[in-house]
Motif scaffolding. Structure first.
Motif, PDB file in Angstrom:
ATOM      1  N   LEU A 189       0.832  -1.155  -0.012  1.00  0.00           N
ATOM      2  CA  LEU A 189       0.018   0.085   0.062  1.00  0.00           C
ATOM      3  C   LEU A 189       0.996   1.244   0.290  1.00  0.00           C
ATOM      4  O   LEU A 189       1.910   1.317   0.656  1.00  0.00           O
ATOM      5  N   SER A 190       0.637   2.106  -0.863  1.00  0.00           N
ATOM      6  CA  SER A 190       1.387   3.373  -0.657  1.00  0.00           C
ATOM      7  C   SER A 190       0.747   4.497  -0.190  1.00  0.00           C
ATOM      8  O   SER A 190      -0.560   4.633  -0.244  1.00  0.00           O
ATOM      9  N   LEU A 191       1.484   5.503   0.586  1.00  0.00           N
ATOM     10  CA  LEU A 191       0.709   6.661   1.209  1.00  0.00           C
ATOM     11  C   LEU A 191       1.647   7.433   0.561  1.00  0.00           C
ATOM     12  O   LEU A 191       2.691   7.609   0.289  1.00  0.00           O
ATOM     13  N   MET A 192       0.909   8.803   0.083  1.00  0.00           N
ATOM     14  CA  MET A 192       1.497   9.987  -0.472  1.00  0.00           C
ATOM     15  C   MET A 192       0.948  11.194   0.432  1.00  0.00           C
ATOM     16  O   MET A 192      -0.201  11.415   1.050  1.00  0.00           O
ATOM     17  N   GLU A 204      -0.531  18.286   5.507  1.00  0.00           N
ATOM     18  CA  GLU A 204      -2.129  18.384   5.703  1.00  0.00           C
ATOM     19  C   GLU A 204      -3.085  17.228   5.409  1.00  0.00           C
ATOM     20  O   GLU A 204      -3.938  16.864   5.989  1.00  0.00           O
ATOM     21  N   ARG A 205      -2.670  16.794   4.120  1.00  0.00           N
ATOM     22  CA  ARG A 205      -3.358  15.674   3.538  1.00  0.00           C
ATOM     23  C   ARG A 205      -2.511  14.608   3.250  1.00  0.00           C
ATOM     24  O   ARG A 205      -1.506  14.632   2.867  1.00  0.00           O
ATOM     25  N   MET A 206      -3.160  13.519   3.210  1.00  0.00           N
ATOM     26  CA  MET A 206      -2.402  12.170   2.692  1.00  0.00           C
ATOM     27  C   MET A 206      -3.457  11.526   2.008  1.00  0.00           C
ATOM     28  O   MET A 206      -4.743  11.450   2.159  1.00  0.00           O
ATOM     29  N   SER A 207      -2.840  10.599   1.078  1.00  0.00           N
ATOM     30  CA  SER A 207      -3.443   9.604   0.243  1.00  0.00           C
ATOM     31  C   SER A 207      -3.109   8.303   0.413  1.00  0.00           C
ATOM     32  O   SER A 207      -2.004   8.063   0.284  1.00  0.00           O
ATOM     33  N   PHE A 208      -4.110   7.319   0.538  1.00  0.00           N
ATOM     34  CA  PHE A 208      -3.881   5.859   0.344  1.00  0.00           C
ATOM     35  C   PHE A 208      -4.020   5.565  -1.058  1.00  0.00           C
ATOM     36  O   PHE A 208      -5.023   5.827  -1.670  1.00  0.00           O
ATOM     37  N   ILE A 209      -2.940   4.936  -1.797  1.00  0.00           N
ATOM     38  CA  ILE A 209      -3.032   4.656  -3.170  1.00  0.00           C
ATOM     39  C   ILE A 209      -2.610   3.347  -3.411  1.00  0.00           C
ATOM     40  O   ILE A 209      -1.692   2.592  -2.845  1.00  0.00           O
ATOM     41  N   ASN A 210      -3.494   2.351  -4.138  1.00  0.00           N
ATOM     42  CA  ASN A 210      -3.392   1.328  -4.750  1.00  0.00           C
ATOM     43  C   ASN A 210      -3.918   1.004  -6.354  1.00  0.00           C
ATOM     44  O   ASN A 210      -4.539   1.968  -6.660  1.00  0.00           O
ATOM     45  N   LEU A 211      -3.785  -0.136  -6.692  1.00  0.00           N
ATOM     46  CA  LEU A 211      -4.564  -0.536  -7.850  1.00  0.00           C
ATOM     47  C   LEU A 211      -6.090  -0.142  -8.012  1.00  0.00           C
ATOM     48  O   LEU A 211      -6.519   0.141  -9.021  1.00  0.00           O
ATOM     49  N   LEU A 271      -7.739  13.962   5.603  1.00  0.00           N
ATOM     50  CA  LEU A 271      -6.977  15.105   6.003  1.00  0.00           C
ATOM     51  C   LEU A 271      -6.413  14.496   7.430  1.00  0.00           C
ATOM     52  O   LEU A 271      -7.200  13.545   8.112  1.00  0.00           O
ATOM     53  N   LEU A 272      -5.302  14.938   7.732  1.00  0.00           N
ATOM     54  CA  LEU A 272      -4.635  14.597   8.913  1.00  0.00           C
ATOM     55  C   LEU A 272      -4.722  15.431  10.200  1.00  0.00           C
ATOM     56  O   LEU A 272      -5.117  16.700  10.335  1.00  0.00           O
ATOM     57  N   SER A 273      -4.508  14.739  11.384  1.00  0.00           N
ATOM     58  CA  SER A 273      -4.746  15.368  12.673  1.00  0.00           C
ATOM     59  C   SER A 273      -3.269  15.894  12.767  1.00  0.00           C
ATOM     60  O   SER A 273      -2.337  15.719  12.042  1.00  0.00           O
ATOM     61  N   LYS A 274      -3.328  16.800  13.896  1.00  0.00           N
ATOM     62  CA  LYS A 274      -2.150  17.753  14.135  1.00  0.00           C
ATOM     63  C   LYS A 274      -0.984  16.742  14.701  1.00  0.00           C
ATOM     64  O   LYS A 274       0.301  16.755  14.279  1.00  0.00           O
ATOM     65  N   GLU A 275      -1.288  15.458  15.403  1.00  0.00           N
ATOM     66  CA  GLU A 275      -0.485  14.548  15.937  1.00  0.00           C
ATOM     67  C   GLU A 275       0.233  13.727  14.712  1.00  0.00           C
ATOM     68  O   GLU A 275       1.396  13.525  14.545  1.00  0.00           O
ATOM     69  N   LEU A 276      -0.636  13.305  13.683  1.00  0.00           N
ATOM     70  CA  LEU A 276       0.084  12.520  12.553  1.00  0.00           C
ATOM     71  C   LEU A 276       0.976  13.565  11.746  1.00  0.00           C
ATOM     72  O   LEU A 276       1.984  13.274  11.142  1.00  0.00           O
TER      73      LEU A 276
END
Length: 163
Positions: free
Chosen positions: A128-131, A137-144, A151-156
């Motif tokens: 699984l790829s994370l971008m 502030e934003r993250m994306s889980f990417i796969n086929l 949207l990310l929390s302040k902790e992450l």
């Protein structure tokens, strides 16, 4: 469009009231179970199992490179930065599986997502790829199967900034 946003926010509010289960300890005391209801539902079972069974995370930096033969066209190129050690891998996986690591109150707006960092999560059942964007502030889980923008929390977000 406005009605859709109101409905989604209303559903998130209703579900958030019931998101924490109570688990009985052997002594009869109750503790809150930090289940990952939202994130597991969004990622679906196959992708969430990759997170649960991950054994390696590789960190890449994404840089824009001029495409040969052009003057103003760029492509993203991956540069290997590091492989996370066991302690960092466990800490990151714990955050990624925790619903509190994401901002569920705000519906992500589908704007241009320009990744700055990529994390490749490997397990015995898949990859699984994370971008992560440059502002963390934003993250994306990417796969086929597609992309899931979160949207990310302040902790992450601060965890990613320290990496």
């Amino acid at each position: 469009m406005l009605k859709l946003k109101i409905v989604v926010i209303g559903l998130l509010a209703i579900v958030s009231c019931n998101c924490q289960d109570k688990v009985l300890k052997s002594g009869g005391d109750t503790i809150e179970n930090n289940e990952s209801e939202y994130i597991s539902a969004i990622l679906q079972e196959k992708n969430f199992n990759i997170l649960k069974r991950a054994n390696l995370i590789v960190d890449y930096e994404i840089k824009k490179q001029l495409i040969a033969g052009t003057k103003d066209e760029y492509s993203n190129k991956l540069f290997l930065k590091d492989t996370l050690n066991e302690r960092s891998t466990e800490a990151l996986l714990s955050l990624l599986k925790n619903d509190a690591s994401y901002d569920w109150a705000v519906v992500p707006v589908e704007t241009d997502f320009e990744p700055y960092k990529q994390l490749l999560i490997k397990s015995d059942v898949g990859r699984l790829s994370l971008m992560i964007d440059k502002d963390f502030e934003r993250m994306s889980f990417i796969n086929l199967e597609g992309q899931k923008l979160m949207l990310l929390s302040k902790e992450l977000s601060s965890f990613f900034k320290k990496m």
